[in-house]
Scaffold this motif. Structure first.
Motif, PDB file in Angstrom:
ATOM      1  N   SER A  80       0.860  -1.176   0.000  1.00  0.00           N
ATOM      2  CA  SER A  80       0.000   0.000   0.000  1.00  0.00           C
ATOM      3  C   SER A  80       0.897   1.227   0.000  1.00  0.00           C
ATOM      4  O   SER A  80       1.707   1.408   0.902  1.00  0.00           O
ATOM      5  N   LYS A 128      -1.080  -0.852  -4.433  1.00  0.00           N
ATOM      6  CA  LYS A 128      -2.301  -0.106  -4.076  1.00  0.00           C
ATOM      7  C   LYS A 128      -1.904   1.335  -3.807  1.00  0.00           C
ATOM      8  O   LYS A 128      -1.014   1.597  -3.000  1.00  0.00           O
ATOM      9  N   LYS A 183      -2.870   5.048  -2.484  1.00  0.00           N
ATOM     10  CA  LYS A 183      -3.801   5.847  -1.702  1.00  0.00           C
ATOM     11  C   LYS A 183      -4.170   7.073  -2.527  1.00  0.00           C
ATOM     12  O   LYS A 183      -3.286   7.694  -3.143  1.00  0.00           O
ATOM     13  N   ASP A 234      -7.143   3.130  -3.052  1.00  0.00           N
ATOM     14  CA  ASP A 234      -7.878   3.143  -1.790  1.00  0.00           C
ATOM     15  C   ASP A 234      -8.098   4.595  -1.383  1.00  0.00           C
ATOM     16  O   ASP A 234      -7.132   5.339  -1.194  1.00  0.00           O
ATOM     17  N   ASN A 263     -10.050   5.566   1.321  1.00  0.00           N
ATOM     18  CA  ASN A 263     -10.383   5.725   2.745  1.00  0.00           C
ATOM     19  C   ASN A 263     -11.551   6.700   2.960  1.00  0.00           C
ATOM     20  O   ASN A 263     -11.464   7.623   3.776  1.00  0.00           O
ATOM     21  N   LYS A 278      -9.883  -7.412   7.540  1.00  0.00           N
ATOM     22  CA  LYS A 278      -8.890  -7.091   8.571  1.00  0.00           C
ATOM     23  C   LYS A 278      -9.436  -7.673   9.852  1.00  0.00           C
ATOM     24  O   LYS A 278     -10.520  -7.261  10.303  1.00  0.00           O
ATOM     25  N   GLY A 316      -4.263  -4.567   5.802  1.00  0.00           N
ATOM     26  CA  GLY A 316      -3.184  -4.381   6.768  1.00  0.00           C
ATOM     27  C   GLY A 316      -3.311  -3.039   7.451  1.00  0.00           C
ATOM     28  O   GLY A 316      -3.972  -2.130   6.945  1.00  0.00           O
TER      29      GLY A 316
HETATM   30  C1  NPQ Z   1      -6.339   0.744   4.678  1.00  0.00           C
HETATM   31  N1  NPQ Z   1      -4.094   0.207   5.528  1.00  0.00           N
HETATM   32  O1  NPQ Z   1      -6.400  -0.246   3.969  1.00  0.00           O
HETATM   33  C2  NPQ Z   1      -5.299   0.926   5.771  1.00  0.00           C
HETATM   34  C3  NPQ Z   1      -5.065   2.309   6.221  1.00  0.00           C
HETATM   35  C4  NPQ Z   1      -4.407   2.365   7.560  1.00  0.00           C
HETATM   36  C5  NPQ Z   1      -2.022  -0.582   4.568  1.00  0.00           C
HETATM   37  O2  NPQ Z   1      -3.406   0.961   3.527  1.00  0.00           O
HETATM   38  C6  NPQ Z   1      -3.327   2.929  12.424  1.00  0.00           C
HETATM   39  C7  NPQ Z   1      -4.623   3.336  12.261  1.00  0.00           C
HETATM   40  C8  NPQ Z   1      -2.620   2.495  11.358  1.00  0.00           C
HETATM   41  C9  NPQ Z   1      -5.219   3.301  11.003  1.00  0.00           C
HETATM   42  C10 NPQ Z   1      -2.524   2.006   8.984  1.00  0.00           C
HETATM   43  C11 NPQ Z   1      -3.243   0.276   4.488  1.00  0.00           C
HETATM   44  C12 NPQ Z   1      -3.209   2.452  10.088  1.00  0.00           C
HETATM   45  C13 NPQ Z   1      -4.510   2.863   9.908  1.00  0.00           C
HETATM   46  C14 NPQ Z   1      -3.130   1.964   7.747  1.00  0.00           C
HETATM   47  C15 NPQ Z   1      -5.102   2.803   8.663  1.00  0.00           C
HETATM   48  O3  NPQ Z   1      -7.207   1.574   4.541  1.00  0.00           O
END
Ligand code: NPQ
Ligand code: MG
Length: 370
Positions: A136, A162, A164, A189, A191, A263, A291
């Motif tokens: 990511s 991936k 962001k 992604d 979010n 997750k 992750g």
């Molecule tokens: C996702 N992970 O898929 C998340 C975003 C993410 C690897 O993109 C602490 C709190 C750590 C929230 C790490 C990836 C975090 C977090 C990643 C969210 O959306």
């Protein structure tokens, strides 16, 4: 059946090798709660996926610490003799808080499996001994920096990239990466940073031949995701919106997604992640392991989860060095063809290194008798 004698909570902080920027903010350190559960027979470890602020989810470390210390750990200790299948029930008096609950559900399961000498992957019915890894990539300061970092990760062997995205830093950046790498598995992604008014962005992204578009819209809105899915060709994947197997079944029935990000922490632990996997498998919806920049403890759990048969897409499971100069466990590394070995030892198969754990610890509290 075994009794939980004590629960040790630890807040740890590890610097990230590079900042990780998403549509909700930038992280420079990984900070999380680790729980060590001691039963009459063994010890087990669990990693909480909450972060330093309530941004990705409403849970956060300061809140999860109190829920764990004042509610969940005392309840587990006073429950007396329990089996893994009882722990979710012990916690139903607390509403929500899946990430805090997952920490102890997973730690107890780890202790239980260690006592039996069985691996978590075997317990879950895992069917592969290596899993495909993706990475990511956080939002970068420029398109050039993004292209450079993507090239580095592809050089290391990652099987899926991936990106962001956020409003304004989306179509042009994704096009540039797709242009440089016409044949890779590429996804994005958001979010939850967009609304249905932005449907044009996703129509444009349709031209980039994406593996999926992850969580474009509000974290609680599956109906709007269903409307967006009907407007575009790319497959939508839900992350934040799926907090249980029930959510997954409903989202699929509504047509809100065609892929699900699993997750374990977000859905309340490893047992519920298996139920999400099973619901999706029954509807022929592929899943993959998300992750949260976990330390080696959480990564080992993710690898076991990703060994289940319907995890048919590469996960956000990357090598330790993608995140940390020094992990808390022995480092996880990429093997041949961008795959990683699923641990085979009892429980998750890993434990933190005592010296590195001590060095990373910000705060410790114990509940129950030693
Ligand atoms: C996702 N992970 O898929 C998340 C975003 C993410 C690897 O993109 C602490 C709190 C750590 C929230 C790490 C990836 C975090 C977090 C990643 C969210 O959306
Ligand atoms: Mg996501």
């Amino acid at each position: 059946m075994t009794r939980v004698r004590s629960v040790e909570l630890r807040l740890v902080r590890l610097p990230l090798v590079r900042p990780f920027r998403t549509s909700f903010g930038e992280m420079r350190d990984k900070e999380c709660i680790l729980a060590r559960v001691e039963t009459d027979d063994a010890e087990g470890w669990g990693e909480c996926v909450a972060g330093t602020e309530p941004d990705y989810s409403e849970e956060w470390n300061a809140g999860a610490w109190l829920v764990l210390r004042d509610l969940l750990a005392p309840a587990l200790i006073s429950a007396g003799d329990v089996e893994p299948g009882d722990v979710e029930g012990v916690f139903t008096f607390v509403r929500g808080n899946p990430m805090a609950k997952a920490t102890l559900i997973d730690a107890f399961l780890d202790a239980h499996l260690r006592a039996l000498g069985r691996s978590l992957a075997e317990h879950l019915g895992g069917t592969r001994d290596r899993v495909e890894c993706g990475v990511s990539v956080g939002i970068q300061p420029s398109t050039e920096a993004l292209l450079e970092l993507v090239a580095v990760y592809l050089g290391e062997g990652y099987r899926r990239i991936k990106l962001k995205i956020e409003p304004g830093l989306d179509v042009d950046r994704v096009r540039a990466v797709r242009h440089a790498h016409p044949d890779i598995l590429l996804s994005v992604d958001a979010n939850a940073a967009y609304t249905l008014d932005d449907a044009g962005v996703f129509r444009d992204l349709d031209e980039c031949n994406l593996l999926m578009i992850e969580q474009p819209l509000h974290h609680e809105d599956v109906v709007e995701h269903a409307k967006l899915q009907a407007l575009i060709r790319s497959d939508l994947c839900l992350d934040e919106s799926i907090r249980s197997a029930g959510d997954a079944g409903a989202a699929i029935e509504l047509g809100a997604c065609r892929i699900v990000n699993v997750k374990q922490g977000r859905v309340g632990g490893v047992p519920e992640s298996k139920r999400v996997h099973d619901v999706c498998a029954s509807q022929n919806v592929p899943v993959w392991c998300g992750g949260m920049l976990e330390t080696g403890i959480g990564r080992a759990t993710n690898l076991a989860v990703a060994a289940m048969p319907n995890f048919t897409l590469p996960g956000d499971i990357s090598a330790s060095r993608r995140y940390f100069a020094e992990d808390l466990t022995e480092p996880f590394e990429l093997g041949p063809h961008g795959t990683m070995a699923v641990p085979t030892g009892p429980g998750t198969g890993v434990k933190p290194d005592p010296t590195r754990l001590e060095a990373a610890t910000v705060r410790v509290e114990r509940a129950g008798k030693e």
